[in-house]
Design a protein around this motif. Structure first.
Motif, PDB file in Angstrom:
ATOM      1  N   ASP A 259       0.806  -1.223   0.000  1.00  0.00           N
ATOM      2  CA  ASP A 259       0.000   0.000   0.000  1.00  0.00           C
ATOM      3  C   ASP A 259       0.837   1.270   0.000  1.00  0.00           C
ATOM      4  N   GLU A 260       1.976   1.249   0.653  1.00  0.00           N
ATOM      5  CA  GLU A 260       2.736   2.480   0.870  1.00  0.00           C
ATOM      6  C   GLU A 260       4.160   2.441   0.319  1.00  0.00           C
ATOM      7  N   PRO A 270      10.932  15.385   4.088  1.00  0.00           N
ATOM      8  CA  PRO A 270      11.744  15.074   5.279  1.00  0.00           C
ATOM      9  C   PRO A 270      10.845  14.828   6.489  1.00  0.00           C
ATOM     10  N   GLY A 271      11.072  13.741   7.166  1.00  0.00           N
ATOM     11  CA  GLY A 271      10.305  13.416   8.365  1.00  0.00           C
ATOM     12  C   GLY A 271       8.910  12.897   8.113  1.00  0.00           C
ATOM     13  N   GLU A 272       8.549  12.634   6.853  1.00  0.00           N
ATOM     14  CA  GLU A 272       7.206  12.131   6.527  1.00  0.00           C
ATOM     15  C   GLU A 272       7.001  10.747   7.151  1.00  0.00           C
ATOM     16  N   VAL A 273       5.860  10.575   7.818  1.00  0.00           N
ATOM     17  CA  VAL A 273       5.601   9.311   8.511  1.00  0.00           C
ATOM     18  C   VAL A 273       4.313   8.667   8.016  1.00  0.00           C
ATOM     19  N   ILE A 274       4.230   7.367   8.246  1.00  0.00           N
ATOM     20  CA  ILE A 274       3.030   6.580   7.964  1.00  0.00           C
ATOM     21  C   ILE A 274       2.514   6.071   9.304  1.00  0.00           C
ATOM     22  N   ALA A 283       0.048  -2.439  19.045  1.00  0.00           N
ATOM     23  CA  ALA A 283      -0.243  -1.161  19.697  1.00  0.00           C
ATOM     24  C   ALA A 283      -0.267   0.034  18.758  1.00  0.00           C
ATOM     25  N   GLY A 284       0.010  -0.203  17.480  1.00  0.00           N
ATOM     26  CA  GLY A 284       0.083   0.916  16.545  1.00  0.00           C
ATOM     27  C   GLY A 284       1.482   1.513  16.543  1.00  0.00           C
ATOM     28  N   LYS A 285       1.813   2.216  15.452  1.00  0.00           N
ATOM     29  CA  LYS A 285       3.178   2.714  15.336  1.00  0.00           C
ATOM     30  C   LYS A 285       3.247   3.741  14.219  1.00  0.00           C
ATOM     31  N   GLU A 286       4.219   4.642  14.324  1.00  0.00           N
ATOM     32  CA  GLU A 286       4.512   5.570  13.233  1.00  0.00           C
ATOM     33  C   GLU A 286       5.821   5.148  12.578  1.00  0.00           C
ATOM     34  N   ILE A 287       5.776   5.063  11.247  1.00  0.00           N
ATOM     35  CA  ILE A 287       6.918   4.597  10.469  1.00  0.00           C
ATOM     36  C   ILE A 287       7.402   5.730   9.568  1.00  0.00           C
ATOM     37  N   GLU A 288       8.684   5.997   9.559  1.00  0.00           N
ATOM     38  CA  GLU A 288       9.219   6.982   8.616  1.00  0.00           C
ATOM     39  C   GLU A 288       9.186   6.398   7.209  1.00  0.00           C
ATOM     40  N   ARG A 289       8.559   7.136   6.303  1.00  0.00           N
ATOM     41  CA  ARG A 289       8.384   6.642   4.939  1.00  0.00           C
ATOM     42  C   ARG A 289       9.734   6.345   4.270  1.00  0.00           C
ATOM     43  N   GLU A 290      10.728   7.203   4.494  1.00  0.00           N
ATOM     44  CA  GLU A 290      12.023   6.992   3.854  1.00  0.00           C
ATOM     45  C   GLU A 290      12.699   5.730   4.383  1.00  0.00           C
ATOM     46  N   THR A 291      12.457   5.400   5.643  1.00  0.00           N
ATOM     47  CA  THR A 291      13.012   4.165   6.195  1.00  0.00           C
ATOM     48  C   THR A 291      12.398   2.949   5.509  1.00  0.00           C
ATOM     49  N   LEU A 292      11.079   2.972   5.335  1.00  0.00           N
ATOM     50  CA  LEU A 292      10.388   1.892   4.623  1.00  0.00           C
ATOM     51  C   LEU A 292      10.940   1.744   3.205  1.00  0.00           C
ATOM     52  N   ASN A 293      11.041   2.867   2.502  1.00  0.00           N
ATOM     53  CA  ASN A 293      11.513   2.820   1.117  1.00  0.00           C
ATOM     54  C   ASN A 293      12.955   2.338   1.029  1.00  0.00           C
ATOM     55  N   THR A 294      13.756   2.684   2.016  1.00  0.00           N
ATOM     56  CA  THR A 294      15.153   2.249   2.022  1.00  0.00           C
ATOM     57  C   THR A 294      15.254   0.734   2.155  1.00  0.00           C
ATOM     58  N   CYS A 330       5.471  -8.815  -7.453  1.00  0.00           N
ATOM     59  CA  CYS A 330       6.372  -7.795  -6.912  1.00  0.00           C
ATOM     60  C   CYS A 330       6.595  -6.645  -7.891  1.00  0.00           C
ATOM     61  N   SER A 331       6.246  -6.844  -9.161  1.00  0.00           N
ATOM     62  CA  SER A 331       6.440  -5.783 -10.159  1.00  0.00           C
ATOM     63  C   SER A 331       5.523  -4.595  -9.902  1.00  0.00           C
ATOM     64  N   LEU A 332       4.496  -4.778  -9.044  1.00  0.00           N
ATOM     65  CA  LEU A 332       3.565  -3.697  -8.734  1.00  0.00           C
ATOM     66  C   LEU A 332       4.158  -2.667  -7.771  1.00  0.00           C
ATOM     67  N   LEU A 333       5.338  -2.946  -7.213  1.00  0.00           N
ATOM     68  CA  LEU A 333       5.974  -1.984  -6.319  1.00  0.00           C
ATOM     69  C   LEU A 333       6.341  -0.707  -7.070  1.00  0.00           C
ATOM     70  N   ASN A 334       5.989   0.405  -6.483  1.00  0.00           N
ATOM     71  CA  ASN A 334       6.227   1.696  -7.121  1.00  0.00           C
ATOM     72  C   ASN A 334       7.720   1.899  -7.399  1.00  0.00           C
ATOM     73  N   GLY A 335       8.051   2.246  -8.649  1.00  0.00           N
ATOM     74  CA  GLY A 335       9.410   2.607  -8.998  1.00  0.00           C
ATOM     75  C   GLY A 335      10.328   1.446  -9.324  1.00  0.00           C
ATOM     76  N   ILE A 336       9.803   0.223  -9.389  1.00  0.00           N
ATOM     77  CA  ILE A 336      10.673  -0.922  -9.636  1.00  0.00           C
ATOM     78  C   ILE A 336      11.319  -0.857 -11.018  1.00  0.00           C
ATOM     79  N   ASP A 337      10.603  -0.294 -11.995  1.00  0.00           N
ATOM     80  CA  ASP A 337      11.176  -0.171 -13.333  1.00  0.00           C
ATOM     81  C   ASP A 337      12.333   0.826 -13.346  1.00  0.00           C
ATOM     82  N   HIS A 338      12.226   1.899 -12.579  1.00  0.00           N
ATOM     83  CA  HIS A 338      13.308   2.892 -12.527  1.00  0.00           C
ATOM     84  C   HIS A 338      14.555   2.298 -11.882  1.00  0.00           C
TER      85      HIS A 338
END
Length: 403
Positions: A259-260, A270-274, A283-294, A330-338
């Motif tokens: 999804d994200e 900078p600092g964008e979270v999910i 318990a729920g959590k906030e995830i830094e988007r750049e960390t996920l993408n990395t 897995c090809s549906l992941l955003n940016g995989i072609d780039h």
């Protein structure tokens, strides 16, 4: 509808088991009548590890496909995967007897057998012998030598083989249901039948099919298969990395990925979270988007780097005029072609099944490329008999010895 127009493709994947019911059309296209699927259990890295559980899942997917297509399924074409699959290119040669100079079908079969007179590991069996070109008395690029005059017939083949018992386990899982197995097919070869056009194969193209537990690949130049194989890495590895790295449950990690997630770095604020909402046991959590993408970026980069190193062992990757075609879930992941373009330094595209109609959600979804490709493969078997060097029935070899 004539029953001989019905073809069923079965993919026993790491993440899902998929059954596609198709109707072969006279114009060479396929109409998808129904798709059955169920989450996969008892399968790891494309191979069965729990026979009884996997068999139940296959049964569920078959029943689902029967209900959605209103077709009674009795036989299937089955895709196989796994890192045990290997390939190589080899040339066969036969000399015609002195009293005959016209090449016939037996000579074509004999040259195929000659190309397979190589020493395989004792536990392995031939899966495919895919023709490149024939040579008649030194004349190159012959497509069909039957009826030509000559004394020396040679042929170049791409040969795929794998561990016999691992392939047999897939066959037995289906036959126990009981269903007939028409043929077993390397998943990457099946995907290429619907992802690529003949023109793209002629120009040179690489298909990368990234599923849950494996990455199949197949490379064409001048219309012929030159390299193929299977890496035991897939989308589930990314999910596991996310789960471990962010300390969240696997189910949450999978949903977060699809999804994200993105393969592209430096493309968010900078600092964008999910925000992950709390749930029972979480318990729920906030995830830094750049960390996920990395996390996603690093695992996919590793996969592409590993594949590139394997392809670089031969020169063919330098002749891909049509570029790279990425398919599978897995090809549906955003940016995989780039990311693929960056690593392979050539154009890359996300691709799904072509020349198929019917259930649009299936045709346009790269997750179903292999299962739909099995139907196109079967269509080639049934309508292209003179060129069956690439598409022969091989099922019998696994139980009655290699022919």
């Amino acid at each position: 509808m004539a029953s001989n127009n019905l073809i069923i493709g079965l993919e026993i994947g790491t993440s899902k088991i998929c059954v596609v019911v198709g109707e072969s059309r006279h114009d060479g296209t396929v109409k998808i009548l129904g798709v059955g699927q169920t989450p996969s259990r008892g399968v790891r890295k494309g191979e069965i590890v729990d026979f009884e559980t996997a068999m139940k899942c296959v049964h569920e997917a078959v029943v689902d496909a029967e209900q959605k297509s209103d077709v009674m399924i009795r036989s299937v074409y089955v895709a196989v995967a796994g890192s045990h699959l290997q390939s190589f290119n080899n040339r066969g040669c036969v000399m015609l007897p002195e009293d005959r100079d016209e090449i016939d079908e037996q000579d074509v079969e004999d040259v195929r057998i000659s190309a397979r007179e190589v020493s395989l590991p004792a536990q392995n069996a031939f899966l495919h012998s895919i023709i490149h070109h024939y040579h008649v008395d030194g004349q190159d690029g012959v497509l069909n030598p039957i009826g030509m005059l000559g004394q020396k017939l040679e042929a170049d083949f791409h040969i795929i083989h794998g561990v016999r018992t691992r392939i047999q386990n897939t066959i037995r899982c289906v036959k126990e249901l009981p269903l007939d197995v028409e043929d077993v097919v390397f998943g990457g070869l099946a995907s290429a039948q619907v992802v690529l056009t003949q023109h793209q194969k002629d120009l040179g193209a690489l298909v990368i099919d990234i599923g849950g537990g494996t990455t199949d690949y197949i490379l064409y130049t001048e219309g012929a298969v030159r390299q193929s194989g299977c890496l035991a890495i897939g989308g589930d590895h990314i999910t596991n990395d996310i789960s471990m790295g962010l300390r969240i449950p696997m189910a949450r990690a999978e949903k977060l990925k699809t999804d994200e997630g993105s393969c592209i770095l430096g493309n968010c604020l900078p600092g964008e979270v999910i925000s992950l909402k709390d749930d029972s046991g979480f318990a729920g959590k906030e995830i830094e988007r750049e960390t996920l993408n990395t996390i996603i970026h690093l695992r996919l980069r590793e996969t592409f780097d590993l594949l590139k190193r394997r392809l670089d062992e031969e020169p063919f990757i330098n002749y891909l005029g049509a570029g790279i075609f990425i398919t599978g879930g897995c090809s549906l992941l955003n940016g995989i072609d780039h990311l693929a373009e960056e690593i392979f330094e050539m154009p890359a595209h996300v691709a799904h099944a072509q020349t198929a109609s019917g259930v649009t959600s299936a045709v346009e979804n790269p997750q179903f490329s292999t299962a739909i490709g099995l139907i196109k493969y079967a269509q080639a078997v049934q309508t292209d008999r003179p060129r069956r060097g690439g598409f022969g029935r091989i099922f019998g070899r696994f139980f009655s010895g290699i022919r």
